[in-house]
Design a protein around this motif. Structure first.
Motif, PDB file in Angstrom:
ATOM      1  N   ALA B  87       0.764   0.476   5.666  1.00  0.00           N
ATOM      2  CA  ALA B  87      -0.111  -0.542   5.204  1.00  0.00           C
ATOM      3  C   ALA B  87       0.559  -1.616   5.156  1.00  0.00           C
ATOM      4  CB  ALA B  87      -1.141   0.099   4.023  1.00  0.00           C
ATOM      5  N   ALA B  88       1.492  -1.621   4.753  1.00  0.00           N
ATOM      6  CA  ALA B  88       2.091  -2.910   4.675  1.00  0.00           C
ATOM      7  C   ALA B  88       2.777  -3.745   5.801  1.00  0.00           C
ATOM      8  CB  ALA B  88       3.320  -2.876   3.461  1.00  0.00           C
ATOM      9  N   ARG B  90       1.359  -2.921   8.786  1.00  0.00           N
ATOM     10  CA  ARG B  90       0.167  -3.408   9.259  1.00  0.00           C
ATOM     11  C   ARG B  90      -0.022  -4.775   9.057  1.00  0.00           C
ATOM     12  NH1 ARG B  90      -2.264   0.370  12.873  1.00  0.00           N
ATOM     13  NH2 ARG B  90      -1.348   2.421  12.255  1.00  0.00           N
ATOM     14  N   ARG B  91      -0.248  -5.045   7.687  1.00  0.00           N
ATOM     15  CA  ARG B  91      -0.518  -6.307   7.132  1.00  0.00           C
ATOM     16  C   ARG B  91       0.389  -7.286   7.471  1.00  0.00           C
ATOM     17  NH1 ARG B  91      -1.719  -3.561   2.562  1.00  0.00           N
ATOM     18  NH2 ARG B  91       0.404  -4.035   1.389  1.00  0.00           N
ATOM     19  N   LYS B  92       1.764  -6.968   7.500  1.00  0.00           N
ATOM     20  CA  LYS B  92       2.700  -7.838   7.798  1.00  0.00           C
ATOM     21  C   LYS B  92       2.781  -8.018   9.453  1.00  0.00           C
ATOM     22  CE  LYS B  92       5.502  -9.348   5.885  1.00  0.00           C
ATOM     23  NZ  LYS B  92       5.718 -10.735   5.401  1.00  0.00           N
ATOM     24  N   ASP B  94       0.022  -8.187  11.270  1.00  0.00           N
ATOM     25  CA  ASP B  94      -1.184  -9.098  11.345  1.00  0.00           C
ATOM     26  C   ASP B  94      -0.977 -10.485  10.853  1.00  0.00           C
ATOM     27  OD1 ASP B  94      -3.794  -9.343  11.914  1.00  0.00           O
ATOM     28  OD2 ASP B  94      -4.283  -9.601  10.040  1.00  0.00           O
ATOM     29  N   GLN B  95      -0.080 -10.651   9.772  1.00  0.00           N
ATOM     30  CA  GLN B  95       0.174 -11.958   9.382  1.00  0.00           C
ATOM     31  C   GLN B  95       1.154 -12.676  10.431  1.00  0.00           C
ATOM     32  OE1 GLN B  95       2.280 -11.677   5.677  1.00  0.00           O
ATOM     33  NE2 GLN B  95       3.316 -13.789   6.111  1.00  0.00           N
ATOM     34  N   LYS B  98      -0.651 -13.961  13.242  1.00  0.00           N
ATOM     35  CA  LYS B  98      -1.549 -14.830  13.209  1.00  0.00           C
ATOM     36  C   LYS B  98      -0.629 -16.221  13.010  1.00  0.00           C
ATOM     37  CE  LYS B  98      -5.598 -12.739  10.726  1.00  0.00           C
ATOM     38  NZ  LYS B  98      -5.836 -12.319   9.571  1.00  0.00           N
ATOM     39  N   GLN B 142       8.322  -7.042   0.330  1.00  0.00           N
ATOM     40  CA  GLN B 142       7.797  -5.596   0.390  1.00  0.00           C
ATOM     41  C   GLN B 142       8.685  -4.659   1.102  1.00  0.00           C
ATOM     42  OE1 GLN B 142       3.855  -6.516   2.327  1.00  0.00           O
ATOM     43  NE2 GLN B 142       3.034  -6.116   0.037  1.00  0.00           N
TER      44      GLN B 142
END
Lengths: 194, 145
Positions: B87-88, B90-92, B94-95, B98, B142
């Motif tokens: 999950a982390a 994927r967040r990273k 995405d970030q 962006k 993270q």
């Protein structure tokens, strides 16, 4: 003596491959020469010779193209022997650690820095230099001219000066030098070991 | 002082003897050696043995150095191992996408949106971004947690 291979890279020193090729074709006479030379610079000539070969083949020493390979090998042996002596000279003298003979309970000077067994061995060898010198000179006690030549060589005198000193002509001088060399080789076949 | 002086004398004598040994003709060297050693061949063989041993030692050291250099090169070029939970990660991803829309145009739309990507795809893309210099696991609080 060593002949050069036909490689001609632009650089002015032999490549590792070239020097390895030179070493691979050393003649029987040159191998004997190297053994002889190492014996005159060390108490452990085999170790000195191996260090010299390794140093060259690891690329730490570079042979100029215009220098005879045997002269280069001699220079390497000499340089390694010299640096060994210099590093030993920096070590503390171990006289104070030598056990006393008077059975006293006085301990040796424990503040003296530790000397490794190998270095200690070599250091004692250095201390023997005076004894070796005396024994060496006694080899020529029966031959005044040989004695003078050996002493002169040790003082760094040139051939011309030595010939003047002894009054020897070219042939006699060369003959005397051969005698000196043979006596020393016979007395010290394995290096400067007493 | 005396000791040093004797050492120096022995070195000068060694120099003189070495010069002589180098300039003497081969037959003289070999005939002298015949008188000194039981076999000249053995003496030459002995020195040759030292040479062979030295060659092996030098080859071993060179090999060891080459191995070290390769390992060092790998460490420098392959980047750090990324350890993130899925999950982390994927967040990273995405970030980063962006934050760097222009630099990440070559990534597919699906990738940018994080859809249909396996966890392994996500980590692999982060590694690609790491190679591009857009992601540094060392500065990611993270990573590794």
């Amino acid at each position: 003596m060593g002949n050069r291979t036909a490689h001609a890279p632009a650089k002015d020193t032999l490549t590792l491959e070239e020097i390895a090729a030179e070493l691979a074709v050393l003649s029987k006479a040159n191998l004997v020469r190297l053994g002889r030379i190492a014996r005159r610079y060390s108490m452990s000539p085999d170790d000195l010779l191996q260090d010299a070969f390794e140093s060259i083949m690891e690329g730490n020493r570079h042979c100029p193209r215009d220098l005879n390979v045997m002269v280069f090998l001699w220079g390497t042996i000499r340089s390694l022997a010299s640096s060994q002596k210099k590093s030993l000279a920096k070590l503390p003298v171990i006289d104070s650690l030598t056990p006393t003979t008077d059975d006293s309970d006085t301990p040796p000077d424990l503040d003296c820095p530790t000397v490794s067994p190998d270095a200690e061995l070599l250091l004692i060898s250095g201390q023997d230099a005076g004894a070796i010198y005396s024994a060496l000179m006694s080899l020529f006690a029966d031959d005044e001219n040989a004695w003078l030549i050996v002493e002169g060589l040790m003082e760094g005198m040139e051939r011309r000066e030595l010939q003047e000193l002894t009054g020897l002509g070219d042939t006699d001088y060369e003959s005397k030098r051969r005698l000196i060399r043979r006596r020393i080789n016979a007395k010290y076949p394995k290096g400067w070991k007493p | 002082m005396k000791r040093q002086s004797h050492r120096e004398k022995l070195t000068r004598l060694a120099d003189a003897l070495a010069e002589e040994v180098l300039s003497a003709p081969d037959d003289e060297i070999l005939s002298e050696a015949e008188g000194e050693f039981s076999s000249v061949q053995d003496e030459a063989g002995h020195v040759l043995g030292i040479l062979e041993k030295a060659k092996q030692q030098a080859a071993k050291r060179r090999l060891y150095s080459a191995k070290e250099a390769i390992a060092q090169h790998k460490n420098q070029t392959m980047g750090k191992v990324i350890i993130l939970d899925p999950a982390a990660a994927r967040r990273k991803l995405d970030q980063i996408l962006k934050e760097h829309p222009e630099s990440t145009q070559e990534f597919t739309l699906a990738a940018r949106k994080g859809r249909d990507l396996s966890d392994s795809d996500v980590l692999s893309m982060l590694e690609d971004l790491q190679e591009l210099g857009l992601y540094d696991p060392d500065t990611d609080p993270q990573d590794g947690k």
